[in-house]
Design a protein around this motif. Structure first.
Motif, PDB file in Angstrom:
ATOM      1  N   ASN A 137      10.009  67.831 -28.823  1.00 32.49           N
ATOM      2  CA  ASN A 137      11.183  68.644 -28.794  1.00 32.49           C
ATOM      3  C   ASN A 137      11.368  69.134 -27.978  1.00 32.49           C
ATOM      4  O   ASN A 137      10.623  69.320 -26.821  1.00 32.49           O
ATOM      5  N   SER A 138      12.258  69.413 -28.125  1.00 31.94           N
ATOM      6  CA  SER A 138      13.366  70.299 -26.632  1.00 31.94           C
ATOM      7  C   SER A 138      15.012  70.921 -27.025  1.00 31.94           C
ATOM      8  O   SER A 138      15.262  70.717 -28.287  1.00 31.94           O
ATOM      9  N   GLY A 139      15.020  71.385 -25.422  1.00 29.90           N
ATOM     10  CA  GLY A 139      16.312  72.411 -26.223  1.00 29.90           C
ATOM     11  C   GLY A 139      17.515  71.490 -26.541  1.00 29.90           C
ATOM     12  O   GLY A 139      18.275  72.103 -27.080  1.00 29.90           O
ATOM     13  N   PRO A 158       6.065  69.721 -26.234  1.00 23.49           N
ATOM     14  CA  PRO A 158       7.354  70.167 -25.972  1.00 23.49           C
ATOM     15  C   PRO A 158       7.385  69.134 -24.408  1.00 23.49           C
ATOM     16  O   PRO A 158       7.111  68.453 -23.814  1.00 23.49           O
ATOM     17  N   THR A 159       8.950  68.730 -24.349  1.00 26.84           N
ATOM     18  CA  THR A 159       9.528  68.699 -23.397  1.00 26.84           C
ATOM     19  C   THR A 159       9.487  68.846 -22.284  1.00 26.84           C
ATOM     20  O   THR A 159      10.687  70.120 -22.393  1.00 26.84           O
ATOM     21  N   TYR A 160       9.960  69.136 -21.128  1.00 31.96           N
ATOM     22  CA  TYR A 160       9.085  70.228 -20.362  1.00 31.96           C
ATOM     23  C   TYR A 160       9.799  68.980 -18.755  1.00 31.96           C
ATOM     24  O   TYR A 160       8.590  68.561 -18.256  1.00 31.96           O
ATOM     25  N   ASP A 162      15.925  64.692 -22.415  1.00 27.47           N
ATOM     26  CA  ASP A 162      14.747  63.618 -21.247  1.00 27.47           C
ATOM     27  C   ASP A 162      13.938  64.130 -22.206  1.00 27.47           C
ATOM     28  O   ASP A 162      12.219  63.085 -21.463  1.00 27.47           O
ATOM     29  N   LYS A 163      13.720  63.583 -23.410  1.00 24.65           N
ATOM     30  CA  LYS A 163      12.822  63.596 -23.758  1.00 24.65           C
ATOM     31  C   LYS A 163      11.927  62.379 -24.269  1.00 24.65           C
ATOM     32  O   LYS A 163      11.106  62.023 -24.649  1.00 24.65           O
ATOM     33  N   LEU A 164      13.136  61.160 -23.609  1.00 23.93           N
ATOM     34  CA  LEU A 164      12.614  60.056 -24.320  1.00 23.93           C
ATOM     35  C   LEU A 164      11.993  59.766 -22.947  1.00 23.93           C
ATOM     36  O   LEU A 164       9.936  58.643 -23.338  1.00 23.93           O
TER      37      LEU A 164
END
Length: 202
Positions: free
Chosen positions: A96-98, A59-61, A103-105
Motif C-alpha cells: 500500500n502507498s499514498g 507499506p511502500t516507503y 513505486d509499489k512495483l
C-alpha cells in the motif's frame, strides 16, 4: 491447509489490506489463516514452518519495503534459510502507498526476490489491469493495474477507517482466495504423486 499472512503496517492502512487478505483466505473451505504482524512472526518461526503458503505485506516507503519488514526479512536468513524451512512453500505479496503507482512495483519485486531466496513459489495476482478504458471504473478489481501482487492506495490525509477503498480491499481478498486455492491444488497434486509411484499399479 494453513496460509500465513505476515505484514507490517505503519499507520493502519496496510493492516486493513492485510485483514482483507485474511478474509479471502478464510473464504476457501478447509483453509486456515495464520495472521501475524512481523514483530510477532519473529517469535513464531516454528509455526511458519507448518504453513503451506506465506503472504507477505508491507507499506511502500521510499520505493521499497518498510525498514521494519526488512528487519524481519533479514532475521529470517538465520532463523529459516539455513534449514530451508520455507523451501517449496507458496508465496505472494501485497503493498500500500499514498500514490496510485507510488513505486509499489519495486516493493512487490523485493517481496518476490525475498521469497525466491527461500526457494518459494511465487503466486501472482491473476487479474487483468482495470480502470484503463472509457468503461473502466475506480470500483474495478485491480484498478491500479498490478500483475505481481495486490496493490492498494490510501490518501495520505485519510485515516485507515476510510482508506484504502473497497476496490483495493476486494483485490486483496481475491489474492487471499487465490493463494489458498492454489495451495489446495498443490496439496492434491502432492497427494496424487504419492499414489503414482512405479510399481503400485496406478
Amino acid at each position: 491447509m494453513r496460509v500465513a499472512i505476515i505484514y507490517h503496517s505503519g499507520y493502519g492502512h496496510t493492516e486493513r489490506q492485510a485483514i482483507a487478505v485474511r478474509q479471502g483466505v478464510e473464504e476457501v473451505d478447509g483453509a486456515e489463516a495464520l495472521f501475524l504482524r512481523v514483530e510477532d512472526a519473529e517469535r513464531r518461526w516454528s509455526d511458519l514452518d507448518t504453513a503451506d503458503a506465506i503472504i507477505f505485506g508491507t507499506p511502500t516507503y521510499c520505493g521499497g519495503v518498510s525498514a521494519r519488514f526488512k528487519a524481519f526479512a533479514e532475521a529470517s536468513s538465520n532463523a529459516v534459510m539455513r534449514h530451508a524451512g520455507w523451501q517449496d512453500k507458496l508465496a505472494a505479496g501485497f503493498t500500500n502507498s499514498g500514490s496510485h503507482a507510488g513505486d509499489k512495483l519495486g516493493t512487490l519485486v523485493q517481496l518476490a526476490m525475498f521469497a525466491a531466496q527461500h526457494g518459494m513459489h511465487w503466486i501472482n495476482l491473476a487479474l487483468p489491469p482495470a480502470n484503463n478504458s472509457a468503461t473502466g471504473s475506480e470500483h474495478d478489481l485491480n484498478r491500479l493495474g498490478f500483475w505481481l501482487g495486490a496493490g492498494a492506495q490510501s490518501n495520505v490525509d485519510a485515516s485507515a477507517d476510510v482508506t484504502p477503498p473497497e476496490a483495493d480491499l476486494a483485490t486483496a481478498r481475491h489474492l487471499g482466495r487465490r493463494v489458498a486455492q492454489t495451495a489446495q491444488q498443490f496439496a492434491r497434486g502432492a497427494a496424487k504423486a504419492c499414489y503414482t509411484l512405479p510399481g503400485n499399479g496406478q
